[in-house]
Design an enzyme around this catalytic site. Structure first.
Site, PDB file in Angstrom:
ATOM      1  N   ASP A 164      -3.124   9.854  -9.512  1.00  0.00           N
ATOM      2  CA  ASP A 164      -3.507   8.668 -10.696  1.00  0.00           C
ATOM      3  C   ASP A 164      -2.083   8.636 -11.423  1.00  0.00           C
ATOM      4  O   ASP A 164      -1.821   7.502 -11.762  1.00  0.00           O
ATOM      5  CB  ASP A 164      -4.507   9.138 -11.740  1.00  0.00           C
ATOM      6  CG  ASP A 164      -5.878   9.251 -11.319  1.00  0.00           C
ATOM      7  OD1 ASP A 164      -5.950   8.530 -10.332  1.00  0.00           O
ATOM      8  OD2 ASP A 164      -7.004   9.604 -12.050  1.00  0.00           O
ATOM      9  N   ASP A 179       0.787  -1.069  -0.011  1.00  0.00           N
ATOM     10  CA  ASP A 179      -0.026   0.295  -0.011  1.00  0.00           C
ATOM     11  C   ASP A 179       0.894   1.171   0.040  1.00  0.00           C
ATOM     12  O   ASP A 179       1.825   1.226   0.619  1.00  0.00           O
ATOM     13  CB  ASP A 179      -0.786  -0.013   1.211  1.00  0.00           C
ATOM     14  CG  ASP A 179      -1.697   1.190   1.396  1.00  0.00           C
ATOM     15  OD1 ASP A 179      -3.117   0.815   0.879  1.00  0.00           O
ATOM     16  OD2 ASP A 179      -1.421   2.200   1.913  1.00  0.00           O
ATOM     17  N   ILE A 180       0.619   2.347  -0.599  1.00  0.00           N
ATOM     18  CA  ILE A 180       1.199   3.480  -0.865  1.00  0.00           C
ATOM     19  C   ILE A 180       1.276   4.320   0.369  1.00  0.00           C
ATOM     20  O   ILE A 180       0.068   4.388   0.931  1.00  0.00           O
ATOM     21  CB  ILE A 180       0.920   4.485  -1.942  1.00  0.00           C
ATOM     22  CG1 ILE A 180       1.123   3.817  -3.197  1.00  0.00           C
ATOM     23  CG2 ILE A 180       1.606   5.766  -2.075  1.00  0.00           C
ATOM     24  CD1 ILE A 180       0.697   4.344  -4.494  1.00  0.00           C
ATOM     25  N   GLU A 203      -5.261   2.621  -3.457  1.00  0.00           N
ATOM     26  CA  GLU A 203      -3.539   2.644  -3.518  1.00  0.00           C
ATOM     27  C   GLU A 203      -2.946   1.308  -3.190  1.00  0.00           C
ATOM     28  O   GLU A 203      -1.769   0.983  -2.955  1.00  0.00           O
ATOM     29  CB  GLU A 203      -2.990   3.781  -2.751  1.00  0.00           C
ATOM     30  CG  GLU A 203      -3.325   3.454  -1.259  1.00  0.00           C
ATOM     31  CD  GLU A 203      -4.525   4.270  -0.674  1.00  0.00           C
ATOM     32  OE1 GLU A 203      -4.551   4.434   0.258  1.00  0.00           O
ATOM     33  OE2 GLU A 203      -5.385   4.242  -1.416  1.00  0.00           O
ATOM     34  N   ASN A 262      -2.840  13.111  -2.823  1.00  0.00           N
ATOM     35  CA  ASN A 262      -3.928  13.593  -3.443  1.00  0.00           C
ATOM     36  C   ASN A 262      -4.386  15.111  -2.969  1.00  0.00           C
ATOM     37  O   ASN A 262      -4.480  15.828  -3.553  1.00  0.00           O
ATOM     38  CB  ASN A 262      -4.998  12.812  -3.298  1.00  0.00           C
ATOM     39  CG  ASN A 262      -5.157  11.697  -4.117  1.00  0.00           C
ATOM     40  OD1 ASN A 262      -4.657  11.667  -5.148  1.00  0.00           O
ATOM     41  ND2 ASN A 262      -5.561  10.456  -3.979  1.00  0.00           N
TER      42      ASN A 262
END
Length: 299
Positions: A193, A176-177, A219, A184
Site C-alpha cells: 500500500d 503496471d508495477i 497495481e 507484497n
C-alpha cells in the site's frame, strides 16, 4: 441516486463541553479506505477521549489485522483534537508522516491507522465538507487519491468524442508495477500500500491540469493525455518510467526498488476508435513491455 444516499453514517455521540472555539466547532472522521461497507462512515468527535483500535473496548473499533488492539487515542484540547499513537505495531500517520508524539489535527488531514485511512474534518461548515468528501469518494481512489475507474471512464468517453469532433490527438498511457506480488509477499501488504501511495504521489505531481491520472485496479494506473500525439505520449511514458525507476522508495528502513512497464495508445481523432479500443491497445502494449523484459515503454 445521490452519492450521499449510497453510504451510511455511524455516530459516536458524547455531550459537548466548552474547551475553546477550536473544540466547540463540529469535528468528525470520515472513513476513506479500505473500500467496502465502512467507506464514507462518519465518526463524530466529542468532549471525551476516543480510543481507536481493534479491541472490543475501543470507541472506534477497526476489525483489521493491521490495527493494534489499542492503536491510537484522539482527545480534545484547548488547541483542537490531538492524536497520539499508543505504541501500535504498524504506527499512526498524519498525511503519511509517522507520529513521534502527540499532534494536533488540522482540517482536511488524512489520518492513517495501520492500513485504514480517515479524513479529519472540522469547522462551522463541516456538513458541507462531509458531503463534498462523499462525492470525492465516488470519483477518487481512497488509497492513492488518483481518480478511480468511474472517473476514468467518464473522462475518456468525453475526450474521445472531443478528439473526433475536432480531429485532435488523444493518448492513453497504461502502466503496471513490475513484480508487485513479490513486494507484497516479501514485505507485506502495508509495504504494498505504501508503494502504491508513494508512486501515485510522484506521478500526480507531473500531470497537467487538463489530463487525468487514474488507478484502474490493483497495481495498474492510466494516464489520459489530451491533445498529445505519438511523440508526446512516448516522451511522457519514458518520463514516467524513469521517474519511478529513479525514485528512492523506502518503506520504514527498507529500500524498495520499483519499476513499471508502460503501454501507449494514440488516436488522431479516428471516428472508428472507441474508449475501449484505446484502453485495450494500451493494455496490449503494456503486456508486450512486460514480455520484453519489463521497465520499458511499448507504443
Amino acid at each position: 441516486m445521490r452519492a450521499s444516499d449510497k453510504v451510511s453514517e455511524t455516530w459516536i455521540t458524547t455531550p459537548k463541553r466548552v474547551y475553546s472555539s477550536a473544540v466547540t466547532r463540529d469535528a468528525c472522521l470520515v472513513h476513506i479506505y479500505p473500500t467496502g461497507p465502512a467507506m464514507g462512515h462518519r465518526y463524530a468527535l466529542g468532549d471525551k477521549p476516543l480510543m481507536v483500535g481493534r479491541g472490543d473496548d475501543c470507541d472506534l473499533r477497526i476489525p483489521d489485522h493491521s490495527v493494534s488492539r489499542r492503536h491510537a487515542k484522539i482527545e480534545p484540547s484547548p488547541d483542537g483534537y490531538i492524536v497520539t499513537d499508543l505504541g501500535s505495531t504498524n504506527g499512526t500517520f498524519v498525511n503519511d508522516r509517522p507520529l513521534d508524539g502527540p499532534e494536533v489535527l488540522q482540517d482536511g488531514d488524512y489520518l492513517r491507522v495501520g492500513n485504514c485511512i480517515y479524513r479529519y474534518l472540522t469547522g462551522g461548515n463541516v456538513e458541507a465538507e462531509y458531503h463534498e468528501e462523499i462525492y470525492r469518494l465516488t470519483i477518487q481512489d481512497g488509497l492513492t487519491r488518483a481518480h478511480n475507474t468511474r472517473a476514468l471512464a467518464e473522462f475518456l468517453d468525453r475526450e474521445v468524442t472531443r478528439s473526433q469532433r475536432h480531429g485532435r490527438p488523444l493518448s492513453v498511457l497504461m502502466f503496471d508495477i513490475d513484480h508487485f506480488k513479490r513486494i507484497n509477499d516479501t514485505h507485506g501488504h502495508l509495504c504494498g500500500d505504501f508503494v502504491l501511495r508513494e508512486l501515485a504521489a510522484c506521478v500526480r505531481e507531473t500531470v497537467r491540469k487538463e489530463d487525468l491520472f487514474a488507478r484502474s485496479g490493483g497495481e495498474e494506473f492510466v494516464l489520459v493525455l489530451v491533445e498529445a500525439g505519438p511523440d508526446e505520449a512516448r516522451g511522457a511514458a519514458e518520463r514516467v518510467r524513469a521517474l519511478v525507476e529513479g525514485h528512492p522508495f523506502r518503506f520504514e528502513t527498507t529500500p524498495i526498488r520499483l519499476t513499471v512497464s508502460v503501454g501507449v495508445a494514440t488516436t488522431a481523432g479516428d471516428p472508428a476508435v472507441t474508449p475501449t479500443d484505446l484502453l485495450r491497445i494500451a493494455d496490449e502494449n503494456m503486456l508486450a513491455a512486460k514480455r520484453g523484459g519489463r521497465n520499458r515503454v511499448v507504443s
